[in-house]
Design a protein around this motif. Structure first.
Motif, PDB file in Angstrom:
ATOM      1  N   SER A 159       0.835  -1.209   0.000  1.00 25.17           N
ATOM      2  CA  SER A 159       0.000   0.000   0.000  1.00 25.17           C
ATOM      3  C   SER A 159       0.868   1.256   0.000  1.00 25.17           C
ATOM      4  O   SER A 159       0.535   2.247   0.613  1.00 25.17           O
ATOM      5  CB  SER A 159      -0.942  -0.011   1.204  1.00 25.17           C
ATOM      6  OG  SER A 159      -0.182  -0.053   2.385  1.00 25.17           O
ATOM      7  N   ALA A 160       1.973   1.206  -0.712  1.00 25.10           N
ATOM      8  CA  ALA A 160       2.896   2.338  -0.762  1.00 25.10           C
ATOM      9  C   ALA A 160       2.385   3.419  -1.709  1.00 25.10           C
ATOM     10  O   ALA A 160       1.765   3.117  -2.729  1.00 25.10           O
ATOM     11  CB  ALA A 160       4.275   1.871  -1.223  1.00 25.10           C
ATOM     12  N   PRO A 161       2.671   4.682  -1.395  1.00 30.44           N
ATOM     13  CA  PRO A 161       2.373   5.739  -2.347  1.00 30.44           C
ATOM     14  C   PRO A 161       3.387   5.661  -3.490  1.00 30.44           C
ATOM     15  O   PRO A 161       4.582   5.526  -3.259  1.00 30.44           O
ATOM     16  CB  PRO A 161       2.556   7.019  -1.529  1.00 30.44           C
ATOM     17  CG  PRO A 161       3.518   6.634  -0.455  1.00 30.44           C
ATOM     18  CD  PRO A 161       3.279   5.183  -0.166  1.00 30.44           C
ATOM     19  N   MET A 162       2.900   5.700  -4.700  1.00 29.67           N
ATOM     20  CA  MET A 162       3.763   5.581  -5.868  1.00 29.67           C
ATOM     21  C   MET A 162       3.888   6.945  -6.531  1.00 29.67           C
ATOM     22  O   MET A 162       2.894   7.635  -6.745  1.00 29.67           O
ATOM     23  CB  MET A 162       3.193   4.573  -6.853  1.00 29.67           C
ATOM     24  CG  MET A 162       2.954   3.190  -6.245  1.00 29.67           C
ATOM     25  SD  MET A 162       4.456   2.367  -5.686  1.00 29.67           S
ATOM     26  CE  MET A 162       5.042   1.761  -7.240  1.00 29.67           C
ATOM     27  N   CYS A 163       5.111   7.351  -6.852  1.00 23.92           N
ATOM     28  CA  CYS A 163       5.403   8.639  -7.469  1.00 23.92           C
ATOM     29  C   CYS A 163       5.767   8.413  -8.933  1.00 23.92           C
ATOM     30  O   CYS A 163       6.625   7.584  -9.243  1.00 23.92           O
ATOM     31  CB  CYS A 163       6.564   9.301  -6.730  1.00 23.92           C
ATOM     32  SG  CYS A 163       7.020  10.918  -7.391  1.00 23.92           S
ATOM     33  N   TYR A 164       5.093   9.147  -9.806  1.00 22.07           N
ATOM     34  CA  TYR A 164       5.306   9.027 -11.247  1.00 22.07           C
ATOM     35  C   TYR A 164       5.501  10.408 -11.849  1.00 22.07           C
ATOM     36  O   TYR A 164       5.097  11.412 -11.264  1.00 22.07           O
ATOM     37  CB  TYR A 164       4.079   8.409 -11.930  1.00 22.07           C
ATOM     38  CG  TYR A 164       3.694   7.053 -11.428  1.00 22.07           C
ATOM     39  CD1 TYR A 164       4.327   5.910 -11.912  1.00 22.07           C
ATOM     40  CD2 TYR A 164       2.688   6.896 -10.482  1.00 22.07           C
ATOM     41  CE1 TYR A 164       3.958   4.649 -11.454  1.00 22.07           C
ATOM     42  CE2 TYR A 164       2.316   5.642 -10.023  1.00 22.07           C
ATOM     43  CZ  TYR A 164       2.954   4.524 -10.516  1.00 22.07           C
ATOM     44  OH  TYR A 164       2.597   3.284 -10.069  1.00 22.07           O
TER      45      TYR A 164
ATOM     46  N   VAL B  60      15.785   5.253  -1.227  1.00 27.52           N
ATOM     47  CA  VAL B  60      14.743   5.615  -0.262  1.00 27.52           C
ATOM     48  C   VAL B  60      13.396   5.262  -0.878  1.00 27.52           C
ATOM     49  O   VAL B  60      13.298   4.935  -2.060  1.00 27.52           O
ATOM     50  CB  VAL B  60      14.773   7.126   0.070  1.00 27.52           C
ATOM     51  CG1 VAL B  60      16.061   7.493   0.787  1.00 27.52           C
ATOM     52  CG2 VAL B  60      14.586   7.983  -1.170  1.00 27.52           C
ATOM     53  N   ARG B  61      12.359   5.325  -0.049  1.00 26.43           N
ATOM     54  CA  ARG B  61      11.012   5.106  -0.569  1.00 26.43           C
ATOM     55  C   ARG B  61      10.020   5.964   0.180  1.00 26.43           C
ATOM     56  O   ARG B  61      10.222   6.287   1.363  1.00 26.43           O
ATOM     57  CB  ARG B  61      10.623   3.643  -0.504  1.00 26.43           C
ATOM     58  CG  ARG B  61      10.585   3.074   0.895  1.00 26.43           C
ATOM     59  CD  ARG B  61      10.375   1.560   0.834  1.00 26.43           C
ATOM     60  NE  ARG B  61      10.450   1.000   2.149  1.00 26.43           N
ATOM     61  CZ  ARG B  61       9.394   0.735   2.912  1.00 26.43           C
ATOM     62  NH1 ARG B  61       8.186   0.965   2.490  1.00 26.43           N
ATOM     63  NH2 ARG B  61       9.546   0.226   4.115  1.00 26.43           N
ATOM     64  N   PHE B  62       8.984   6.359  -0.532  1.00 24.93           N
ATOM     65  CA  PHE B  62       7.902   7.088   0.113  1.00 24.93           C
ATOM     66  C   PHE B  62       7.101   6.106   0.959  1.00 24.93           C
ATOM     67  O   PHE B  62       7.025   4.920   0.651  1.00 24.93           O
ATOM     68  CB  PHE B  62       6.977   7.742  -0.921  1.00 24.93           C
ATOM     69  CG  PHE B  62       7.572   8.956  -1.563  1.00 24.93           C
ATOM     70  CD1 PHE B  62       7.714  10.140  -0.841  1.00 24.93           C
ATOM     71  CD2 PHE B  62       7.987   8.929  -2.878  1.00 24.93           C
ATOM     72  CE1 PHE B  62       8.262  11.280  -1.440  1.00 24.93           C
ATOM     73  CE2 PHE B  62       8.533  10.056  -3.478  1.00 24.93           C
ATOM     74  CZ  PHE B  62       8.676  11.218  -2.761  1.00 24.93           C
ATOM     75  N   LEU B  63       6.529   6.619   2.021  1.00 25.81           N
ATOM     76  CA  LEU B  63       5.759   5.830   2.972  1.00 25.81           C
ATOM     77  C   LEU B  63       4.603   6.695   3.452  1.00 25.81           C
ATOM     78  O   LEU B  63       4.746   7.910   3.585  1.00 25.81           O
ATOM     79  CB  LEU B  63       6.671   5.470   4.155  1.00 25.81           C
ATOM     80  CG  LEU B  63       6.039   4.794   5.357  1.00 25.81           C
ATOM     81  CD1 LEU B  63       5.879   3.311   5.079  1.00 25.81           C
ATOM     82  CD2 LEU B  63       6.910   5.010   6.579  1.00 25.81           C
ATOM     83  N   ILE B  64       3.458   6.072   3.708  1.00 25.46           N
ATOM     84  CA  ILE B  64       2.321   6.786   4.269  1.00 25.46           C
ATOM     85  C   ILE B  64       2.208   6.479   5.749  1.00 25.46           C
ATOM     86  O   ILE B  64       2.259   5.332   6.175  1.00 25.46           O
ATOM     87  CB  ILE B  64       1.009   6.374   3.559  1.00 25.46           C
ATOM     88  CG1 ILE B  64       0.951   6.970   2.174  1.00 25.46           C
ATOM     89  CG2 ILE B  64      -0.220   6.792   4.372  1.00 25.46           C
ATOM     90  CD1 ILE B  64       0.819   8.484   2.135  1.00 25.46           C
ATOM     91  N   ARG B  65       2.093   7.531   6.513  1.00 23.96           N
ATOM     92  CA  ARG B  65       1.730   7.434   7.931  1.00 23.96           C
ATOM     93  C   ARG B  65       0.331   8.044   7.997  1.00 23.96           C
ATOM     94  O   ARG B  65      -0.074   8.765   7.094  1.00 23.96           O
ATOM     95  CB  ARG B  65       2.708   8.215   8.789  1.00 23.96           C
ATOM     96  CG  ARG B  65       4.141   7.731   8.631  1.00 23.96           C
ATOM     97  CD  ARG B  65       5.103   8.503   9.499  1.00 23.96           C
ATOM     98  NE  ARG B  65       6.472   8.236   9.172  1.00 23.96           N
ATOM     99  CZ  ARG B  65       7.160   7.147   9.534  1.00 23.96           C
ATOM    100  NH1 ARG B  65       6.561   6.210  10.214  1.00 23.96           N
ATOM    101  NH2 ARG B  65       8.424   7.020   9.185  1.00 23.96           N
ATOM    102  N   SER B  66      -0.423   7.755   9.008  1.00 23.97           N
ATOM    103  CA  SER B  66      -1.772   8.298   9.047  1.00 23.97           C
ATOM    104  C   SER B  66      -2.130   8.776  10.439  1.00 23.97           C
ATOM    105  O   SER B  66      -1.566   8.327  11.442  1.00 23.97           O
ATOM    106  CB  SER B  66      -2.782   7.251   8.580  1.00 23.97           C
ATOM    107  OG  SER B  66      -2.776   6.123   9.433  1.00 23.97           O
ATOM    108  N   ARG B  67      -3.069   9.725  10.456  1.00 25.09           N
ATOM    109  CA  ARG B  67      -3.632  10.251  11.710  1.00 25.09           C
ATOM    110  C   ARG B  67      -5.124  10.303  11.563  1.00 25.09           C
ATOM    111  O   ARG B  67      -5.644  10.671  10.514  1.00 25.09           O
ATOM    112  CB  ARG B  67      -3.159  11.688  11.946  1.00 25.09           C
ATOM    113  CG  ARG B  67      -1.732  11.822  12.298  1.00 25.09           C
ATOM    114  CD  ARG B  67      -1.472  13.279  12.691  1.00 25.09           C
ATOM    115  NE  ARG B  67      -0.092  13.556  12.353  1.00 25.09           N
ATOM    116  CZ  ARG B  67       0.355  14.685  11.913  1.00 25.09           C
ATOM    117  NH1 ARG B  67      -0.448  15.696  11.755  1.00 25.09           N
ATOM    118  NH2 ARG B  67       1.624  14.854  11.643  1.00 25.09           N
TER     119      ARG B  67
END
Length: 116
Positions: A39-44, A107-114
């Motif tokens: 469920s990673a955020p993907m950057c294009y 590195v990789r993007f990651l989602i944290r949530s609140r």
């Protein structure tokens, strides 16, 4: 629901967005629903991922030093699951296994949530 933005980014994510924009031009994100990096955020590069009727534009991120907003898309089914959360785009060490533009950078993007 709160008027708080649905997506925000950490300073590290903003730095990486600036770096990737310099290298690749305008960007876009799509919050993956389980393919490739889970469920990673993907950057294009902007327009390189085709969005459609089952996708929702969750936010247009304004990053200092980047011309124009960076759209952040999510599938409608994922949006329902995360409807009461704020997504925080962050960066961590380690290479992801997907097609996201940051993968060669180590590195990789990651989602944290609140919760909102």
């Amino acid at each position: 629901m709160s008027d708080a933005p649905r997506v925000e980014f950490t300073p590290a994510a903003a730095d990486l967005i600036r770096q990737l924009t310099t290298a690749h031009g305008p960007l876009m994100f799509h919050q993956s629903g389980g393919c490739c990096d889970g469920s990673a955020p993907m950057c294009y590069q902007a327009g390189e991922f085709r969005t459609g009727g089952s996708d929702v534009l969750l936010a247009s991120l304004v990053v200092d030093g980047v011309a124009g907003p960076v759209p952040f898309w999510i599938s409608a089914s994922q949006q329902e699951v995360w409807a009461h959360t704020r997504l925080v785009l962050d960066v961590v060490e380690g290479r992801g296994s997907g097609f996201s533009l940051e993968a060669p950078e180590g590195v990789r993007f990651l989602i944290r949530s609140r919760l909102l």
